[in-house]
Structures are given as C-alpha cells and as structure tokens.
Write a protein that holds these residues in place. Sequence first.
Motif, short mmCIF file in Angstrom:
data_model
loop_
_atom_site.label_atom_id
_atom_site.label_comp_id
_atom_site.label_asym_id
_atom_site.label_seq_id
_atom_site.Cartn_x
_atom_site.Cartn_y
_atom_site.Cartn_z
N ARG A 243 6.88 -2.98 5.03
CA ARG A 243 6.53 -1.65 4.54
C ARG A 243 5.25 -1.68 3.72
N GLY A 244 4.33 -0.75 4.06
CA GLY A 244 3.16 -0.49 3.24
C GLY A 244 3.34 0.86 2.57
N GLY A 245 2.23 1.44 2.09
CA GLY A 245 2.33 2.75 1.46
C GLY A 245 2.43 2.68 -0.04
N SER B 263 -3.42 11.16 1.96
CA SER B 263 -4.27 10.04 1.57
C SER B 263 -5.15 10.43 0.39
N LEU B 264 -5.25 9.54 -0.58
CA LEU B 264 -6.10 9.78 -1.75
C LEU B 264 -7.55 10.04 -1.35
N PHE B 265 -8.00 9.42 -0.25
CA PHE B 265 -9.39 9.53 0.16
C PHE B 265 -9.63 10.54 1.29
N ARG C 173 -2.76 6.68 -3.32
CA ARG C 173 -3.38 5.60 -2.54
C ARG C 173 -3.81 6.14 -1.19
N ASP C 174 -4.56 5.34 -0.46
CA ASP C 174 -4.85 5.66 0.94
C ASP C 174 -3.64 5.27 1.78
N THR D 199 -3.60 5.99 5.32
CA THR D 199 -3.93 5.90 6.74
C THR D 199 -3.63 4.48 7.22
N ALA D 200 -3.77 4.25 8.51
CA ALA D 200 -3.44 2.92 9.08
C ALA D 200 -4.22 1.81 8.39
N SER D 201 -5.49 2.07 8.06
CA SER D 201 -6.30 1.05 7.39
C SER D 201 -5.71 0.69 6.04
N GLY D 202 -5.30 1.71 5.28
CA GLY D 202 -4.70 1.47 3.97
C GLY D 202 -3.38 0.73 4.07
N ILE D 203 -2.58 1.08 5.07
CA ILE D 203 -1.28 0.42 5.25
C ILE D 203 -1.48 -1.06 5.59
#
Length: 333
Positions: free
Chosen positions: A34-36, A181-183, A193-194, A196-200
Amino acid sequence: MPCLVTVGGFFGDEGKGKIVAYLAKRDNPTIAVRGGVGPNAGHTFAFEGKEYKVRMLPSAALNPSTRLLIGAGVLVNPRILLNEIAMFKADDRTYVDAQCGIIEQQHIDRDKSEDHLKSKVGTTGTGTGPANADRALRTLKLAKDIPELSLYIEDVSNSVNFALEAGEKVLVEGTQGTYLSLFHGGYPYVTSRDVTASGICSDVGIGPKRVDDVLAVFKAYVTRVGGGPLENELSEEEAKKRGWLEFGSVTGRQRRAAPFDFELAKKAVRLNSATQIAVTKMDVLFPECARMRDWNKLSAGAKKFVEEIEGELGVKVTLIGTGPELDDVVDRR
C-alpha cells in the motif's frame, strides 16, 4: 502484472478496495503493498456476504498467501493497524517500512481543531495533514521508533524490488484519487501528498521502469467528500433519486455526486499513464446489470457506456464492477 499499480481516477471513493481485493483473489500476488497517505483513506470490499473495511492494510488482506506491506511514504496509526492485523489474522505476513511516519494523538487533535483544515478543506480529522507537516519539518516519529511495531518492521522497498527481480507478482495499491493529489488536484481541497501513480510508486520505493501496468479505477459516476469544485454537481434530492447518495467509509460524511466526467477522466489517464481502466458501480447506473459477470450478458446501454469510455479515453476497460461482492466483476483482461 508482474507489477500492477492501481490508482483512483477521480476524487477517491471509486471502489479501489473491491478491485484490489478481487485482483488479489484472482491473480494471487506474492506481495500487495500500500502507498498513499494513511488512515484517512478507507477501502471497503465484501466477500460471502460479509463487509470488510481497511484503513491501513492493503485490500488484499483476504488472501492468506499474499504478504501485506506498507510503503515508507504511508502514515501509520499503530492502533488502527494492529486492530486490522488482528481482524485478518495477518500477524505473520504484515510488514511496515521502518521509515513510515507515525500519527499520534496530537496530530488528530490538531486536525480536528484547525479551522482551515476542518471547515474549509474538509479533512477527515485523522491527523494525516498535521503529521505530514511534521514530516516535512523532520520532527515526526517513524515506525522504527515505536516498540509495538518492532515485530513488523521491514525494508519494504527492498522486499518489493527483490520480488520483482525474482519474477513474482506484486500488486501496488494507491489511495485517495487523482484529483485529491496535493500537486495535481484542486488545491487547497486536496490531501497532503501526491497520490497519482508516480507518487504511489515513490511511497513504495519502486522506480518507473519496474511498473508493467497502471490500472485507473473510475466509478460510473463521480463522488467526492469535503470542499472543492465538482462539475455538474447534483442536488441531494437528485442524487438520492438516482441511487448515487453515498457516505464516506472513514468519516461517514455524505458524498457529493455528479455524472461521469470524461474530461477529468482523460486527464487522469494522462497523469497516471494508465494502461487499463476499471469501472465500478455499473449496477447503480444500470440496475439490470447487477451481479453480472459476463460481458455478453450486459445490457446494450451498459456496453455502449463502456465503449464510450474506451473511445474517449483511448484505454481498454478491463474490469467492470457490477455489485458489492468480490466476484461481482466482468473481467475482460
């Protein structure tokens, strides 16, 4: 797969939990990670008539052979995590990255008392925003500092990369939704936080070349909790009439609703480099399709809607959710 990343395409609440739980059962990954952001994201899924909700563990928790990991970018509330580990009897297969940030009571108190976060942004009150603020200031405690988590500490990035190098399947679960997404979301009505897939991927500790597929999950209509713009928002009365009146799994707050937004969906596909799409709650939009699992049995209207999504977004809809149960899915992979 072997490395599939799932992300929300709208404002969260898209049904990612059900999709991840289904994939974990169907594809039997070695690892679900898990990310996020943290426990401000609740994922819900149902199996054999019983409903499950998780806020810390990956939604793959029902598969007893899948290792459950939490990436370094995720904030952990130890009490919530330990309760979920006990609920799923996952004591021997749950691992937390040593560098996960820790939410303490002071963060929850600040979240609930800070007028900007509570009244304007409409945060969940789970302490995630203040905890991430402390992380940016480098004052936040980490998982490696917490004795009650000592049995679960692991280098999650190493574990995930080693599994991928060995050709094993890894399911990466994102939380919230692209436009929180924060951005890339509608600041300030966003998470901390971000997501999106990149952030995860950053949360989990894998580079972009490790990813084989990105699955963007959309609901058949749009919902969001809290403040911020929502194009073509329906009145509460109209949402109720359509069966779109829902409540958040963490806060219990009423979700605002609107029809499927193709422009937002197109941008979400671009932001996440989506290679597949899942559409959930098709049974709400098309009640005649409830619990169907065969594409050929879907109504003409439902098929046309799916084909319109594919035509507008240029990505195949591989999974269609048609009911609350884990296996209420049309699988077109």
